[in-house]
Design a protein around this motif. Structure first.
Motif, PDB file in Angstrom:
ATOM      1  N   VAL A 117       0.906  -1.063  -0.085  1.00  0.00           N
ATOM      2  CA  VAL A 117       0.066  -0.015   0.078  1.00  0.00           C
ATOM      3  C   VAL A 117       0.994   1.219   0.123  1.00  0.00           C
ATOM      4  CG1 VAL A 117      -2.054   1.227   1.237  1.00  0.00           C
ATOM      5  CG2 VAL A 117      -1.654  -1.277   1.189  1.00  0.00           C
ATOM      6  N   ILE A 118       0.654   2.296  -0.854  1.00  0.00           N
ATOM      7  CA  ILE A 118       1.570   3.407  -1.046  1.00  0.00           C
ATOM      8  C   ILE A 118       0.469   4.522  -0.192  1.00  0.00           C
ATOM      9  CG2 ILE A 118       2.442   4.955  -2.365  1.00  0.00           C
ATOM     10  CD1 ILE A 118       3.035   2.737  -4.532  1.00  0.00           C
ATOM     11  N   PHE A 119       1.082   5.330   0.808  1.00  0.00           N
ATOM     12  CA  PHE A 119       0.387   6.323   1.470  1.00  0.00           C
ATOM     13  C   PHE A 119       1.137   7.647   0.724  1.00  0.00           C
ATOM     14  CE2 PHE A 119      -1.004   2.738   3.850  1.00  0.00           C
ATOM     15  CZ  PHE A 119      -2.147   3.439   4.685  1.00  0.00           C
ATOM     16  N   ARG A 120       0.405   8.739   0.650  1.00  0.00           N
ATOM     17  CA  ARG A 120       1.095   9.943   0.217  1.00  0.00           C
ATOM     18  C   ARG A 120       0.409  10.840   1.454  1.00  0.00           C
ATOM     19  NH1 ARG A 120       0.620  14.959  -1.778  1.00  0.00           N
ATOM     20  NH2 ARG A 120       2.485  15.674  -3.215  1.00  0.00           N
ATOM     21  N   THR A 121       1.551  11.587   2.178  1.00  0.00           N
ATOM     22  CA  THR A 121       0.975  12.298   3.234  1.00  0.00           C
ATOM     23  C   THR A 121       1.625  13.565   3.133  1.00  0.00           C
ATOM     24  OG1 THR A 121       0.972  10.334   4.907  1.00  0.00           O
ATOM     25  CG2 THR A 121       1.172  12.589   5.831  1.00  0.00           C
ATOM     26  N   GLU A 122       0.797  14.625   3.546  1.00  0.00           N
ATOM     27  CA  GLU A 122       1.245  16.111   3.604  1.00  0.00           C
ATOM     28  C   GLU A 122       1.142  16.632   4.881  1.00  0.00           C
ATOM     29  OE1 GLU A 122      -0.649  18.588   0.646  1.00  0.00           O
ATOM     30  OE2 GLU A 122       0.247  17.477  -1.132  1.00  0.00           O
ATOM     31  N   LEU A 123       2.014  17.290   5.439  1.00  0.00           N
ATOM     32  CA  LEU A 123       2.029  18.129   6.703  1.00  0.00           C
ATOM     33  C   LEU A 123       2.024  19.461   6.434  1.00  0.00           C
ATOM     34  CD1 LEU A 123       4.203  16.689   9.367  1.00  0.00           C
ATOM     35  CD2 LEU A 123       1.839  16.447   8.979  1.00  0.00           C
ATOM     36  N   THR A 124       0.982  20.256   6.859  1.00  0.00           N
ATOM     37  CA  THR A 124       0.952  21.764   6.368  1.00  0.00           C
ATOM     38  C   THR A 124       1.024  22.510   7.954  1.00  0.00           C
ATOM     39  OG1 THR A 124      -1.419  21.695   6.804  1.00  0.00           O
ATOM     40  CG2 THR A 124      -0.706  21.366   4.417  1.00  0.00           C
ATOM     41  N   ASP A 125       1.449  23.846   7.556  1.00  0.00           N
ATOM     42  CA  ASP A 125       1.480  24.702   8.637  1.00  0.00           C
ATOM     43  C   ASP A 125       0.209  25.219   9.009  1.00  0.00           C
ATOM     44  OD1 ASP A 125       1.233  26.695   6.861  1.00  0.00           O
ATOM     45  OD2 ASP A 125       3.310  27.328   7.022  1.00  0.00           O
ATOM     46  N   GLY A 126      -0.018  26.268  10.028  1.00  0.00           N
ATOM     47  CA  GLY A 126      -1.305  26.835  10.312  1.00  0.00           C
ATOM     48  C   GLY A 126      -1.926  27.771   9.068  1.00  0.00           C
ATOM     49  N   GLU A 127      -1.109  27.931   8.266  1.00  0.00           N
ATOM     50  CA  GLU A 127      -1.737  28.940   7.199  1.00  0.00           C
ATOM     51  C   GLU A 127      -1.858  27.769   5.907  1.00  0.00           C
ATOM     52  OE1 GLU A 127       1.437  32.000   6.560  1.00  0.00           O
ATOM     53  OE2 GLU A 127       0.976  32.705   8.560  1.00  0.00           O
TER      54      GLU A 127
END
Length: 147
Positions: A117-127
């Motif tokens: 299984v391939i997961f793509r994750t993005e972390l973002t800042d408060g903006e």
């Protein structure tokens, strides 16, 4: 517990939130990534980012905390096989990190009783600015008892 058969391509998992402090940035960097842009606020102010920033490894560690709570505590994962990481923007003290992880591809392997299984994750800042993109190739168990 979610097994490979319970997952679908395009399925998303919302991550929790984590706010990183200056003290944490300094402590982590002094132990694991002791370069001035992470360990010395004065030197960092004169550096290319105009101030102290978290180590990329610190950002990845926060990702790991968030993904365990949102995904790995619920999914019958076996092991991660590979990761691809991009850090498109710096993380500064006081930044609130959040994000989402999406399943991009599932390859069932009944002969091995698992799936890739391939997961793509993005972390973002408060903006909403993306600070981490991480693609993970992981093995997940098939439901026990199925032939």
């Amino acid at each position: 517990m979610l097994y490979a058969e319970d997952l679908t391509e395009g399925q998303q998992f919302q991550l929790g939130e984590y706010t990183i402090s200056e003290a944490e940035i300094l402590q982590f960097a002094r132990q694991y990534d002791p370069v001035p842009i992470h360990t010395d606020p004065e030197a960092a102010a004169a550096g290319p980012f105009g101030g102290l920033i978290a180590s990329g490894f610190n950002t990845i560690a926060i990702y790991q905390r968030l993904i365990v709570e949102a995904v790995w505590s619920k999914v019958a994962a076996i092991v991660g096989r590979s990761i691809e990481v991009r850090l498109p923007a710096p993380v500064r003290p006081g930044t609130r990190l959040t994000g989402r992880s999406e399943i991009q591809k599932i390859t069932l392997r009944p002969e091995r009783r698992d799936a890739v299984v391939i997961f793509r994750t993005e972390l973002t800042d408060g903006e909403g600015k993306v600070v981490l993109i991480l693609v993970l190739d992981v093995l997940i168990r098939l439901r026990p008892g199925k032939a």
